[in-house]
Design a protein around this motif. Structure first.
Motif, short mmCIF file in Angstrom:
data_model
loop_
_atom_site.label_atom_id
_atom_site.label_comp_id
_atom_site.label_asym_id
_atom_site.label_seq_id
_atom_site.Cartn_x
_atom_site.Cartn_y
_atom_site.Cartn_z
N ALA A 1 34.66 46.33 54.73
CA ALA A 1 35.47 46.49 56.00
C ALA A 1 36.25 45.24 55.90
CB ALA A 1 34.53 46.72 57.25
N ALA A 2 35.80 44.02 55.85
CA ALA A 2 36.48 42.71 56.21
C ALA A 2 37.53 42.32 54.96
CB ALA A 2 35.78 41.37 56.26
N LEU A 3 37.27 43.18 53.64
CA LEU A 3 38.01 42.80 52.56
C LEU A 3 39.59 43.30 52.67
CD1 LEU A 3 38.00 41.60 49.60
CD2 LEU A 3 37.64 43.93 48.72
N PRO A 4 39.92 44.31 53.36
CA PRO A 4 41.19 44.40 53.41
C PRO A 4 42.16 43.31 54.17
CG PRO A 4 40.15 46.73 53.81
CD PRO A 4 39.17 45.43 53.70
N ASP A 5 41.42 42.73 55.18
CA ASP A 5 42.13 41.82 55.79
C ASP A 5 42.28 40.59 54.80
OD1 ASP A 5 42.53 43.24 58.37
OD2 ASP A 5 40.57 42.47 59.26
N VAL A 6 41.34 40.18 54.11
CA VAL A 6 41.50 39.26 53.31
C VAL A 6 42.39 39.29 52.24
CG1 VAL A 6 40.13 38.00 51.58
CG2 VAL A 6 38.74 38.73 53.36
N GLN A 7 42.41 40.61 51.88
CA GLN A 7 43.52 40.94 50.80
C GLN A 7 44.97 40.64 51.34
OE1 GLN A 7 41.77 44.77 49.97
NE2 GLN A 7 41.38 44.22 47.84
N VAL A 8 45.21 41.13 52.47
CA VAL A 8 46.48 41.02 53.01
C VAL A 8 46.91 39.47 53.20
CG1 VAL A 8 47.63 41.24 55.39
CG2 VAL A 8 46.66 43.23 54.47
N VAL A 9 45.71 38.81 53.73
CA VAL A 9 46.07 37.17 54.07
C VAL A 9 46.51 36.48 52.67
CG1 VAL A 9 44.99 35.28 54.77
CG2 VAL A 9 44.86 37.27 56.14
N THR A 10 45.58 37.00 51.76
CA THR A 10 45.69 36.40 50.35
C THR A 10 46.91 36.64 49.77
OG1 THR A 10 43.24 36.34 50.27
CG2 THR A 10 44.33 36.09 48.08
N GLY A 11 47.16 38.20 49.79
CA GLY A 11 48.49 38.50 49.06
C GLY A 11 49.57 37.83 49.75
N ARG A 12 49.59 37.66 51.09
CA ARG A 12 50.98 36.97 51.49
C ARG A 12 50.93 35.41 51.04
NH1 ARG A 12 49.85 39.13 57.65
NH2 ARG A 12 50.84 41.13 57.39
N SER A 13 49.70 34.75 51.13
CA SER A 13 49.72 33.42 50.61
C SER A 13 50.20 33.27 49.22
CB SER A 13 48.35 32.84 50.87
OG SER A 13 48.15 32.83 52.03
N VAL A 14 49.65 34.23 48.28
CA VAL A 14 50.22 34.30 46.79
C VAL A 14 51.51 34.65 46.59
CG1 VAL A 14 49.86 35.43 44.61
CG2 VAL A 14 47.73 34.98 46.08
N ALA A 15 52.02 35.18 47.39
CA ALA A 15 53.60 35.67 47.44
C ALA A 15 54.14 34.25 47.96
CB ALA A 15 53.85 36.95 48.41
N ALA A 16 53.77 33.68 48.82
CA ALA A 16 54.50 32.68 49.17
C ALA A 16 54.41 31.35 48.47
CB ALA A 16 53.87 32.04 50.51
N ILE A 17 53.29 31.33 47.56
CA ILE A 17 53.25 30.35 46.34
C ILE A 17 54.08 30.78 45.26
CG2 ILE A 17 51.56 29.27 44.52
CD1 ILE A 17 51.28 28.24 47.44
N GLU A 18 53.93 32.04 44.87
CA GLU A 18 55.00 32.57 43.69
C GLU A 18 56.43 32.24 44.13
OE1 GLU A 18 53.93 36.44 43.35
OE2 GLU A 18 52.14 35.97 42.12
N ALA A 19 56.70 32.61 45.47
CA ALA A 19 58.22 32.16 45.68
C ALA A 19 58.48 30.60 45.86
CB ALA A 19 58.49 32.71 47.44
N LEU A 20 57.56 29.85 46.29
CA LEU A 20 57.68 28.42 46.02
C LEU A 20 57.89 27.79 44.95
CD1 LEU A 20 57.48 25.79 48.04
CD2 LEU A 20 55.09 25.72 47.29
N LEU A 21 57.20 28.35 43.94
CA LEU A 21 57.17 27.63 42.39
C LEU A 21 57.94 28.54 41.58
CD1 LEU A 21 53.37 26.85 42.32
CD2 LEU A 21 55.01 25.40 42.83
#
Length: 114
Positions: A15-35
């Motif tokens: 049940a907690a995983l979708p929230d983790v996936q959203v937070v992680t997806g945003r962070s991964v996207a931010a890193i991908e954009a940064l780099l």
């Protein structure tokens, strides 16, 4: 030690995983954009010195958000839900919570749940 450390049943972790996936997806996207990685799935990307503070800020904010949920951060985009008998283990971009490992085994000892 996480401030909100908790024990998760499989259902609670799932049940907690979708929230983790959203937070992680945003962070991964931010890193991908940064780099400027454009979807390249680099486990440990080379970070130019001038981008290191921003990279570290993004990763730290991700880790803090996950820890606030009572979940343990074990590596970059790698988390464990403590079950009381071991860990339900998830790593970005896995689609769901499919792995488990004992307290001593770590990531290398994880086994598929089903």
């Amino acid at each position: 030690m996480p401030r909100n450390k908790k024990i998760f049943s499989y259902e609670e972790a799932l049940a907690a995983l979708p929230d983790v996936q959203v937070v992680t997806g945003r962070s991964v996207a931010a890193i991908e954009a940064l780099l400027d990685l454009e979807g390249e799935n680099e486990e440990e990307p080379d970070v130019p010195q001038e981008l290191l503070p921003e990279y570290q800020r993004i990763v730290s904010e991700w880790a803090e958000a996950v820890i606030e949920m009572g979940i343990e951060v074990k590596g970059l985009w790698l988390i464990d839900f403590d079950s009381g008998a071991g860990y339900y283990c998830w790593r970005y971009p896995e689609p769901t919570l499919e792995y488990f490992h004992g307290y001593e085994e770590g990531f290398g000892g994880r086994v598929k749940l089903n």
